[in-house]
Design an enzyme around this catalytic site. Structure first.
Site, PDB file in Angstrom:
ATOM      1  N   HIS B  48      53.405  35.148  33.573  1.00 27.51           N
ATOM      2  CA  HIS B  48      52.769  36.673  33.296  1.00 27.51           C
ATOM      3  C   HIS B  48      52.338  36.727  34.770  1.00 27.51           C
ATOM      4  CE1 HIS B  48      52.473  37.620  28.825  1.00 27.51           C
ATOM      5  NE2 HIS B  48      53.671  37.244  29.265  1.00 27.51           N
ATOM      6  N   GLU B  50      49.475  37.849  35.758  1.00 24.67           N
ATOM      7  CA  GLU B  50      48.034  37.309  36.160  1.00 24.67           C
ATOM      8  C   GLU B  50      48.370  35.577  36.307  1.00 24.67           C
ATOM      9  OE1 GLU B  50      48.808  39.030  33.770  1.00 24.67           O
ATOM     10  OE2 GLU B  50      47.267  40.627  33.219  1.00 24.67           O
ATOM     11  N   SER B  73      46.438  45.859  31.007  1.00 22.01           N
ATOM     12  CA  SER B  73      45.304  45.281  30.421  1.00 22.01           C
ATOM     13  C   SER B  73      45.791  43.764  30.218  1.00 22.01           C
ATOM     14  CB  SER B  73      44.994  46.089  28.958  1.00 22.01           C
ATOM     15  OG  SER B  73      44.298  45.207  28.202  1.00 22.01           O
ATOM     16  N   CYS B  75      46.901  40.366  28.347  1.00 23.91           N
ATOM     17  CA  CYS B  75      47.103  39.869  27.101  1.00 23.91           C
ATOM     18  C   CYS B  75      46.194  38.578  26.715  1.00 23.91           C
ATOM     19  CB  CYS B  75      48.592  39.447  27.066  1.00 23.91           C
ATOM     20  SG  CYS B  75      49.063  37.941  27.722  1.00 23.91           S
ATOM     21  N   CYS B  78      46.590  35.815  29.268  1.00 20.57           N
ATOM     22  CA  CYS B  78      45.759  36.015  30.605  1.00 20.57           C
ATOM     23  C   CYS B  78      44.356  36.354  30.326  1.00 20.57           C
ATOM     24  CB  CYS B  78      46.474  37.112  31.327  1.00 20.57           C
ATOM     25  SG  CYS B  78      48.350  36.835  31.550  1.00 20.57           S
TER      26      CYS B  78
END
Lengths: 142, 142
Positions: B48, B50, B73, B75, B78
């Site tokens: 992902h 992040e 935002s 998940c 993350c």
């Protein structure tokens, strides 16, 4: 299934790394992916055992019927992985040396099996005693 | 700082991927690592935005003074990363198209800045409309 995760942990240890292993299986026990912590080996802080096994399983449309088997209670990072992707079941080798997010996962409907396996606990106990700085780095504790 | 994350998201989109970008900074605003979602590009479900930025920052002893900036935002996966490694602050581009774990992080002492950035929201809105199957795969929803 734990044997595969333990084998991964031992491989990691033999490589000079952190001895945590994991494997993802389908509901019939077929292996989808396996891996171990690679912080030392690859200088990669993002590859924990569970994320390595998850990555090795490739892209999947659903994880509902999969089982994540790990030698150690999953940290928040790996617990978050399990929750986000809806992995249905987690088998934890031991939670004596580190108590991660498996209770939180159980609260959110994940089936948790805590084995309290002696070999897993002994491997981590010895590792933490020998390399505390590496262990605390891996779980982000100052 | 959001500009770096947005640039990463746009790069991901141009590669045919999921347009989410992130970057990790130190307290003085120096860039430590940046990255974007790579599910499509690498067939890697574990990367992902992040986690890509976190990996790119390399091994660190402490994340207390770091800032994770992400276009969307985070998940649970993350968010778990942020909590486990004690990242002190998270700047969220928008949470309109997906509401992840940023409230949970705030409860656990992470400083959250929610920007509600129009460009971030428009990029994700258009992407979800065009490739819903890819988006739901990425957040593990059946």
């Amino acid at each position: 299934m734990l044997a595969v995760a333990v084998e991964e942990a031992r491989t990691g240890l033999a490589e000079g790394g952190i001895p945590i292993g994991a494997a993802l299986f389908d509901r019939d026990g077929a292996l989808l992916g396996r891996g171990h912590n690679r912080r030392v080996q690859d200088g990669d802080a993002s590859t924990h055992a569970e994320t390595a096994a998850f990555r090795a399983a490739g892209r999947r449309r659903s994880y509902r019927d999969t089982i994540m088997v790990t030698t150690l209670s999953p940290c928040w990072y790996c617990s978050g992985l399990v929750r986000q992707f809806g992995i249905g079941r987690v088998v934890v080798g031991e939670a004596r040396t580190f108590h991660g997010g498996h209770d939180w996962l159980a609260e959110h409907g994940v089936e948790i099996t805590l084995l309290d396996d002696r070999e897993c606990a002994e491997m981590m106990t010895a590792f933490i005693a020998e390399r505390p700085e590496l262990w605390y780095e891996d779980i982000g504790q100052d």
